[in-house]
Design an enzyme around this catalytic site. Structure first.
Site, short mmCIF file in Angstrom:
data_model
loop_
_atom_site.label_atom_id
_atom_site.label_comp_id
_atom_site.label_asym_id
_atom_site.label_seq_id
_atom_site.Cartn_x
_atom_site.Cartn_y
_atom_site.Cartn_z
N HIS A 35 -69.33 -14.91 -43.25
CA HIS A 35 -68.19 -15.36 -43.95
C HIS A 35 -67.10 -15.66 -42.81
CE1 HIS A 35 -68.82 -12.54 -47.55
NE2 HIS A 35 -69.72 -11.97 -46.61
N GLU A 117 -67.91 -10.89 -40.65
CA GLU A 117 -66.76 -12.39 -40.99
C GLU A 117 -66.30 -12.81 -39.49
OE1 GLU A 117 -64.91 -13.11 -43.49
OE2 GLU A 117 -64.97 -11.56 -45.07
N HIS A 156 -71.31 -17.17 -47.43
CA HIS A 156 -70.79 -16.91 -48.48
C HIS A 156 -70.94 -17.91 -49.57
CE1 HIS A 156 -67.39 -14.53 -50.31
NE2 HIS A 156 -68.24 -14.18 -50.83
N ASP A 166 -66.96 -20.41 -47.62
CA ASP A 166 -67.10 -20.13 -46.23
C ASP A 166 -68.55 -19.73 -45.86
OD1 ASP A 166 -66.70 -17.95 -47.94
OD2 ASP A 166 -66.42 -16.68 -46.35
#
Length: 200
Positions: A35, A117, A156, A166
């Site tokens: 992400h 992330e 993602h 993303d």
């Protein structure tokens, strides 16, 4: 990097998020999802990502925050622009990172995935430190959890098409593959592994 039997990475700052729960019975990590996140959008640094994952984001601190402060979300890991790592959820538990999602015909990717992330934005190049760190993290995950595979790493946007974009066009998947190959080659064969079971 090593991952302990409780699912925590030794190189990461541990900051447990309340936004996690147990994986459903029989579910183990089988997918890695990449992400991006920046709060406010396009701005890097600051305490806001930690605050979001801790349910402590102040709605009045920025106009954008008013729409997301009530969200209950988390990821397993965050890689900052300088390569610093924070871990919010044990890899053995379910982080709330993917939302409505499908991998092939299988729905509910949170059940069987690990969410990572990158501090970044779709159109902003990621840093050398982030690629290097991500490759090392993925190599450690692959060595620790045999149910993961280097072929099962998705963005993602790939598992939530039309809803998410993303990590965006700025993410270089070829570079990740190359750096991951080098990281895997340098991993010692004696790297600690931890079994995954329904009681963990």
């Amino acid at each position: 990097m090593k991952i302990d039997a409780a699912g925590w990475l030794d190189a990461a700052r541990a900051r447990p998020s309340p936004n996690a729960d147990e994986r459903p019975a029989g579910c183990v990590p089988e997918l890695i999802v990449v992400h991006n996140i920046s709060l406010p959008p396009g701005e890097f640094g600051g305490p806001w990502i930690d605050a979001l994952f801790d349910n402590a984001l102040p709605a009045d601190a920025h106009p954008y925050f008013a729409d997301i402060a009530a969200l209950r979300v988390s990821a397993h890991l965050l890689i900052r622009r300088d390569g610093a790592l924070a871990q919010y959820v044990s890899f053995l538990r379910r982080a709330w990172h993917a939302g409505v999602s499908f991998y092939g015909r299988r729905a509910g990717c949170n059940d069987f995935s690990i969410g990572i992330e990158l501090e970044g934005a779709d159109e902003v190049p990621y840093t050398d430190a982030q690629y290097a760190c991500l490759a090392e993290v993925v190599a450690a995950l692959l060595h620790t959890y045999p149910t993961l595979a280097r072929e099962r790493i998705s963005g993602h946007a790939d598992i939530a098409p039309g809803r998410k974009t993303d990590p965006g066009p700025s993410f270089d998947w070829g570079r990740l593959r190359r750096e991951l190959g080098r990281s895997l080659a340098s991993q010692p064969s004696s790297l600690e592994t931890s079994p995954i079971g329904p009681n963990q």
